[in-house]
Motif scaffolding. Sequence first.
Motif, short mmCIF file in Angstrom:
data_model
loop_
_atom_site.label_atom_id
_atom_site.label_comp_id
_atom_site.label_asym_id
_atom_site.label_seq_id
_atom_site.Cartn_x
_atom_site.Cartn_y
_atom_site.Cartn_z
N ALA A 180 39.11 43.43 40.52
CA ALA A 180 40.19 43.46 39.54
C ALA A 180 39.95 44.60 38.57
CB ALA A 180 40.28 42.14 38.78
N THR A 181 41.06 45.12 38.03
CA THR A 181 41.02 46.11 36.96
C THR A 181 41.99 45.67 35.89
OG1 THR A 181 40.50 47.91 38.49
CG2 THR A 181 41.39 48.52 36.33
N VAL A 196 24.07 46.59 37.79
CA VAL A 196 25.42 46.60 37.22
C VAL A 196 26.45 46.43 38.33
CG1 VAL A 196 27.11 47.98 35.99
CG2 VAL A 196 24.72 48.01 35.26
N TYR A 197 27.29 45.39 38.20
CA TYR A 197 28.38 45.16 39.15
C TYR A 197 29.74 45.22 38.46
CZ TYR A 197 24.60 43.26 42.06
OH TYR A 197 23.44 43.10 42.77
N ASP A 198 29.83 44.67 37.27
CA ASP A 198 31.10 44.59 36.55
C ASP A 198 30.95 45.30 35.21
OD1 ASP A 198 30.77 41.21 37.52
OD2 ASP A 198 31.89 42.76 38.63
N LYS A 199 32.01 46.02 34.78
CA LYS A 199 31.87 46.85 33.58
C LYS A 199 33.09 46.72 32.65
CE LYS A 199 31.30 50.85 35.61
NZ LYS A 199 31.05 52.30 35.75
N MET A 225 38.38 47.10 31.94
CA MET A 225 37.44 46.26 32.68
C MET A 225 37.61 46.46 34.18
SD MET A 225 36.99 43.38 34.70
CE MET A 225 38.71 42.93 34.73
N THR A 226 36.51 46.59 34.89
CA THR A 226 36.53 46.60 36.35
C THR A 226 35.55 45.54 36.84
OG1 THR A 226 34.84 48.34 36.43
CG2 THR A 226 37.15 49.03 36.54
N GLU A 227 35.99 44.77 37.83
CA GLU A 227 35.18 43.68 38.38
C GLU A 227 35.08 43.85 39.88
OE1 GLU A 227 36.80 39.92 37.29
OE2 GLU A 227 34.88 38.89 37.31
N GLN A 229 31.85 36.31 39.05
CA GLN A 229 32.61 36.74 37.88
C GLN A 229 31.74 37.25 36.73
OE1 GLN A 229 33.23 35.44 34.52
NE2 GLN A 229 31.46 34.07 34.63
N THR A 230 32.31 38.17 35.95
CA THR A 230 31.81 38.52 34.63
C THR A 230 32.99 38.51 33.67
OG1 THR A 230 30.04 39.91 35.51
CG2 THR A 230 30.61 40.21 33.19
#
Length: 845
Positions: free
Chosen positions: A740-741, A774-777, A825-827, A832-833
């Motif tokens: 997701a973005t 790092v996976y989600d930012k 946000m990018t996932e 989940q984060t």
Amino acid sequence: MNLRLSIIAAAIAALPALHADAQTRGVLPESLMAAPVEPMNATAKANLENRMAARRAAAGLDDEHGYKITVQHPGEAGTRITRAQHTFKGLRIFGSDSVIVSDDSGEILSESASNRRQGLSSSRAAVAAGQGMPDVTAAVTPEEVINSVVKRVAPVGVHRWKPEAELLIYPVMKTVRTAAAANKAEFALNALDLEDVVDRYELAYLVKTRMANGSKLVYRDSIVNAKTGAVIAEWDALQTVIGQGKSQYNGTVPINTTLSGSTYQMLDTSRGTGGKYGGMAITNANHSSANAPNPGSIYTNSTNTWGDGQQYIPGGSTTNANGQTAAVNALWGLMNTYDTMKNVVGWRSLDGNNTATYIAVHVDNNYDNAFFDPSCKCMYIGDGSSFKNLGSIDVIGHEMGHGVTDATSNLVYSGESGGLNESNSDIQGEATEAYARAGGTGTTIPSTGNDWVMGAEISKTGTPLRYMYKPSKDGSSPNAWSSTIKNIDVHYSSGPNNRMFYFLANGSSATTTSDYYSQYLTQSPKNMTGIGTDKAFRIWFKANTTKFTSSTNYADARNKVLQAAEELYGVGSKEATAVKRAYAAINVGTDVPESGGGTGVSIATQPASITVAPGATASFSVSASGGTSPYSYKWFKNGTQVSGATAATYSFTAQSTDNGAVIKATVTDSSSTPVTVTSGNATLTVSSTGGGSAERVTNGGFESGTTGWSGTTGAIGSFSGQTAYEGTRFAYLGGNGATATETLTQSVTIPSTATAADLSFALHIDTAESGTTVYDKLVVTAKGSSGTTTTLATYSNANAAAGYQVRNFSLLGFKGQTVTLSFAMTEDTSAQTSFVIDKVSLVTR
């Protein structure tokens, strides 16, 4: 060896709070204490005393009665708190005093009084009836009284401070039953069934002796008859328990030090001013005797890395890495106590006026104690023998809590008021521990992180000094109030109020075998619901600093804590109901059901102070929760109701003459018996020069839904699994557990005349990812009208932490431009984060 008493008797005051104002600008909650107040000059003091004197007649007092102003500290914005002793014929009446809330013009807004003066009169009729005070001339001298007390208390003692003897009027109190409780059995008595009344008045001396007797400190307050020299009452008065430092209990921690030349000092000048050292300091007592401790010099080091994290080795150096650890413990605790108070409730240092204090470590040899000394407003810590070093964070918070009480309510350290004094310090210790364990930032106290016991870390066996949730586990403290509680040591009589606070924050259990069960909760549900540590602490702090007097007992505390809850959250609110139930759980007041009283209307979002230019629109909003909807609204400008302003938002075109206008609202629900609550005050600043502070972000708290925001606005709202930093809404980016973005943006303009542009937001990150990969930012950027994009910060699943963290950035480099703020946000594909954002603020000056 019963060392428990002396340790937790430590009376240190609750410290101020934040490192730098920029860290909290725009993110502090409402109803905070204001900045330090300027001391009253003689004219202002006389003016307030005259205003108080004008109220005597209404209270049935003659002109022989007066007021003597003692201390002042900040109140909520626009107010100050003054404490005044009641006098008769110029003499202080012990335990009879007023807490006065006044505005900036000196008008009295409220008074909370401990009134023990009603029977004082020199009239012939009063004297003939055996009442009143016919003669205020002492038959023995202060010197004679002091000598007699010293000979009896510590005949070979050495004075640490010069003894004092104050001539005063001492009301000898007796406890009587209320009419409704006249026929109750003793075991069935509730705290509200009894009241303290004046039995008679004695002309007396209050003698304060602060002595050392061998290795023991003897601090005693004695009430001595000024006619006969006989002792009327007596009680113990000793109140006891960005470099890097390796602390003994918290691992490697950041500590604020000062570089002087090429030498680092344990002096934090960002917390507190003045005092003995010009900032918060840690000094090396270097084993000076506990009966006459010398604080010594501030700790110094050639590098900014301190301590080894180990228990002090007896007989070793107090300045090498091992000796420095005690100092690291102390500075870390002192910093966090200050920050807890300042960031959460706006209170600066012990006195609210940001006066710096200090802690001296390595007192005596193998000394099993820590204590606050009101004479120097400082703390001394021993290395321990039966205990480990006594500088754990909850003990330091406890001792600093004594300092706050010393500067405010000054609860007499005896009887029920003494127990409340000790309990306040335990509450402060637990709040500080929770705040520090969550990272020591933000404007709320989390409901996790502390252990709800006092001093477990300093115990060599792991057995705590006190149990907040069930005091009787220590073998001496009662779980509930009884008519005999005033006769036990104050470290034990604190127990019931500690339990009250635990229940208020966390709730109780209905299981009779549970440590969290109370037999006094008889209404539905029998397991009362808590309101969280943050709200519980705010309520307690407001009561102690603005309502308690020196003689407040359990019954009076219950009533004043309830008043504080109603002022903060509304009459009939769930918070006020929780106070009633928490006190009922310790046999102070009767229990009430949560239904009907637990959902009262309360202010959810307060109107915010704003700055606008002349001719611009000034807009103020309020929201409410609880009670029965729909709500009705009224707005007030400078105390006058605004005709036609009956919506949740009040807007008007601001003129120069509106500068300084005070705006507030009332909200009334639609229940069969409507309940009305009043918001806090908001101030309007009208400025055409760009001066003053101005909020540039629209709807930064998301309470007005998507207003002002673009992008993935479906992320804005109230969602299960996450909570707001303030109010009820927030931006919930991520949390999908799938690719997701999501992005939220808002454009703001920074004036070319700005001298500061401070961006802040509250961010909570939680994750189902593991490890540090790092996976989600979440990337936070600012793009100016020139086209330049600056990445302010990048956060990831590796930054997950409990609770919100407040982030701060300067955007002054964009002045004169329109800036687009972006939260992107990018996932990735799984695990989940969540990046939860609230309270976005950009304040320019």
